[in-house]
Design a protein around this motif. Sequence first.
Motif, PDB file in Angstrom:
ATOM      1  N   UNK A 144       0.816  -1.193   0.000  1.00  6.61           N
ATOM      2  CA  UNK A 144       0.000   0.000   0.000  1.00  6.61           C
ATOM      3  C   UNK A 144       0.854   1.248   0.000  1.00  6.61           C
ATOM      4  N   UNK A 145       0.396   2.239  -0.746  1.00  3.60           N
ATOM      5  CA  UNK A 145       1.035   3.547  -0.744  1.00  3.60           C
ATOM      6  C   UNK A 145      -0.077   4.557  -0.494  1.00  3.60           C
ATOM      7  N   UNK A 146       0.258   5.614   0.229  1.00  5.25           N
ATOM      8  CA  UNK A 146      -0.755   6.597   0.620  1.00  5.25           C
ATOM      9  C   UNK A 146      -0.270   7.997   0.262  1.00  5.25           C
ATOM     10  N   UNK A 147      -1.120   8.744  -0.444  1.00  5.61           N
ATOM     11  CA  UNK A 147      -0.795  10.141  -0.756  1.00  5.61           C
ATOM     12  C   UNK A 147      -1.600  11.049   0.175  1.00  5.61           C
ATOM     13  N   UNK A 148      -0.896  11.947   0.850  1.00  6.15           N
ATOM     14  CA  UNK A 148      -1.553  12.835   1.804  1.00  6.15           C
ATOM     15  C   UNK A 148      -1.345  14.279   1.343  1.00  6.15           C
ATOM     16  N   UNK A 149      -2.421  14.937   0.887  1.00  7.47           N
ATOM     17  CA  UNK A 149      -2.262  16.318   0.429  1.00  7.47           C
ATOM     18  C   UNK A 149      -1.964  17.274   1.589  1.00  7.47           C
ATOM     19  N   UNK A 150      -1.365  18.405   1.260  1.00  2.02           N
ATOM     20  CA  UNK A 150      -1.070  19.453   2.254  1.00  2.02           C
ATOM     21  C   UNK A 150      -0.124  19.006   3.356  1.00  2.02           C
ATOM     22  N   UNK A 151       0.783  18.105   3.022  1.00  2.00           N
ATOM     23  CA  UNK A 151       1.825  17.718   3.968  1.00  2.00           C
ATOM     24  C   UNK A 151       3.144  17.980   3.275  1.00  2.00           C
ATOM     25  N   UNK A 152       4.150  18.459   4.028  1.00  4.28           N
ATOM     26  CA  UNK A 152       5.409  18.844   3.392  1.00  4.28           C
ATOM     27  C   UNK A 152       5.140  20.096   2.579  1.00  4.28           C
ATOM     28  N   UNK A 153       5.831  20.232   1.458  1.00  5.37           N
ATOM     29  CA  UNK A 153       5.638  21.445   0.674  1.00  5.37           C
ATOM     30  C   UNK A 153       4.271  21.494  -0.004  1.00  5.37           C
ATOM     31  N   UNK A 154       3.854  20.336  -0.547  1.00  9.66           N
ATOM     32  CA  UNK A 154       2.544  20.318  -1.208  1.00  9.66           C
ATOM     33  C   UNK A 154       1.758  19.056  -0.822  1.00  9.66           C
ATOM     34  N   UNK A 155       2.417  17.916  -0.916  1.00 11.12           N
ATOM     35  CA  UNK A 155       1.752  16.666  -0.570  1.00 11.12           C
ATOM     36  C   UNK A 155       2.797  15.574  -0.435  1.00 11.12           C
ATOM     37  N   UNK A 156       2.566  14.657   0.492  1.00  6.60           N
ATOM     38  CA  UNK A 156       3.566  13.615   0.752  1.00  6.60           C
ATOM     39  C   UNK A 156       3.025  12.259   0.340  1.00  6.60           C
ATOM     40  N   UNK A 157       3.916  11.448  -0.203  1.00  7.45           N
ATOM     41  CA  UNK A 157       3.566  10.068  -0.501  1.00  7.45           C
ATOM     42  C   UNK A 157       4.256   9.188   0.530  1.00  7.45           C
ATOM     43  N   UNK A 158       3.455   8.366   1.192  1.00  7.82           N
ATOM     44  CA  UNK A 158       3.984   7.454   2.206  1.00  7.82           C
ATOM     45  C   UNK A 158       4.173   6.099   1.529  1.00  7.82           C
ATOM     46  N   UNK A 159       5.416   5.638   1.437  1.00  7.51           N
ATOM     47  CA  UNK A 159       5.678   4.396   0.710  1.00  7.51           C
ATOM     48  C   UNK A 159       6.084   3.275   1.663  1.00  7.51           C
ATOM     49  N   UNK A 160       5.852   2.056   1.215  1.00  9.25           N
ATOM     50  CA  UNK A 160       6.208   0.869   1.983  1.00  9.25           C
ATOM     51  C   UNK A 160       7.550   0.336   1.502  1.00  9.25           C
ATOM     52  N   UNK A 161       8.282  -0.282   2.428  1.00  9.27           N
ATOM     53  CA  UNK A 161       9.584  -0.854   2.066  1.00  9.27           C
ATOM     54  C   UNK A 161       9.592  -2.375   2.181  1.00  9.27           C
ATOM     55  N   UNK A 162       8.616  -2.926   2.883  1.00  7.73           N
ATOM     56  CA  UNK A 162       8.503  -4.370   3.024  1.00  7.73           C
ATOM     57  C   UNK A 162       7.016  -4.735   2.973  1.00  7.73           C
ATOM     58  N   UNK A 163       6.726  -6.001   2.720  1.00  9.72           N
ATOM     59  CA  UNK A 163       5.355  -6.470   2.886  1.00  9.72           C
ATOM     60  C   UNK A 163       5.288  -7.041   4.293  1.00  9.72           C
ATOM     61  N   UNK A 164       4.552  -6.378   5.178  1.00 11.71           N
ATOM     62  CA  UNK A 164       4.544  -6.769   6.587  1.00 11.71           C
ATOM     63  C   UNK A 164       5.776  -6.212   7.281  1.00 11.71           C
ATOM     64  N   UNK A 165       6.082  -6.734   8.478  1.00 11.80           N
ATOM     65  CA  UNK A 165       7.240  -6.246   9.237  1.00 11.80           C
ATOM     66  C   UNK A 165       7.652  -7.327  10.230  1.00 11.80           C
ATOM     67  N   UNK A 166       8.949  -7.498  10.429  1.00 11.09           N
ATOM     68  CA  UNK A 166       9.414  -8.507  11.388  1.00 11.09           C
ATOM     69  C   UNK A 166       9.436  -7.982  12.812  1.00 11.09           C
ATOM     70  N   UNK A 167       9.356  -6.665  12.959  1.00 14.22           N
ATOM     71  CA  UNK A 167       9.433  -6.074  14.292  1.00 14.22           C
ATOM     72  C   UNK A 167       8.013  -5.962  14.840  1.00 14.22           C
ATOM     73  N   UNK A 168       7.869  -6.213  16.114  1.00 15.08           N
ATOM     74  CA  UNK A 168       6.510  -6.283  16.652  1.00 15.08           C
ATOM     75  C   UNK A 168       6.220  -5.143  17.614  1.00 15.08           C
TER      76      UNK A 168
END
Length: 387
Positions: free
Chosen positions: A111-135
């Motif tokens: 999943x990737x999420x675009x959030x308008x009005x964050x940072x200079x204009x809008x921020x994209x939140x990107x994933x680096x893994x599917x799931x996570x090993x840290x709990x």
Amino acid sequence: MSITLDLTRTTPAPRSPVNLAGLTRPDLRQAMIDGGICPPEKARMRASQVWRWIHHYGVTDFALMSDVAKDTRAKLAETFTLARPEIVERQVSKDGTRKWLIRTAPGIEVEAVYIPDVGRAGALCVSSQVGCTLNCTFCHTGTQKLVRNLTTAEIVAQVQVARDDLEEWPSPSEDRRLSNIVFMGMGEPLYNLDAVSDAIDIISDPEGISLSRRRITVSTSGVVPQLEPLGTRTQAMLAISLHATNDALRDVLVPLNKKYPLDQLMAGIRAYPGLSNARRVTFEYVMLKGVNDSPAEARALVRLIDGLPAKVNLIPFNPWPGTDYECSDWKTIETFAAILNKAGFASPIRTPRGRDILAACGQLKSESEKLRASAVRKAEQATVEAA
Ligand code: SAH
Ligand code: SF4
């Protein structure tokens, strides 16, 4: 029944064509030589042309590369691909937040999420893994199994999909809607540093998507040995998921703290390459009612980060089904912020965005994971029936 096993079976065959959008410049050059597209002495120039089409114009069809010879285009199309991954679902929140569920390979969904009005204009939140090993105990992603690290291509694809949807090709030099990238989606980016750092090289290249490295932030739960390599290799902005000011509590909230306790973490942050007043470290601090939100803890936080060029992002806890944590009261959060502000630290309270589409911090992947698991079960059943 092991879902992980099933996914291994569905990993794409190694013969599938390489997606050129996931290659760094040197790798693109090499791939063009190895693929017999051009002789080594022409590779730099040819790769530059192709690069511009991919990363500045965003084309997905080799035929559109009008300044590349026709037979070269045909050879490229035979050998490689520029296809975008499948978008399984696109959701738009009441507040304008957009979320894409992207299938990059059979059984691999991010999943990737675009959030308008964050940072200079809008921020994209990107994933680096599917799931996570840290709990981390307050994070929904942490309750889901790691499927695997994302590849460079799969990270870059999240940016491309967002830019397709925001209609930001060719790369605008100003008035961009997507102005910032944050590695705050699913997964721990410092456990996938090679792919993350190659992806940052690609998206910051001035002849392509051209996002300044200072507008790219990598968030980590504190993988101390990887902090220096992150700074050296990417020059990205650093965000640290702190959440507690003493080891006893942080051991519970962020169990990785048992491996890299606070004194080591703080030393690693102080040594982060390029840290300055213009390039401050961000501390993320999730506000958990009655757990870490007292004025005494705010003062302890001030002491902990004293002298560092830093700001603090206070994140109201986003609840998810089954969690015992609650979000702190608004008044408590404001009191906490006031103590930090008085000590000279900017401490914005992050407005929860996209909660209605489960796109807020720590909510990612929850629904899609369930969907995917059932889809995998169906596929498994079909395989058994067909055998
Ligand atoms: N794994 C990395 C990056 C992804 S998490 C990290 O932990 O930094 C991105 C941010 O969301 C982190 O600061 C994380 O602590 C926060 N977060 C996780 N679950 C949350 C929740 N339920 N509510 C609010 N923030 C959350
Ligand atoms: Fe993983 Fe970050 Fe969630 Fe912790 S907060 S479980 S490191 S994604």
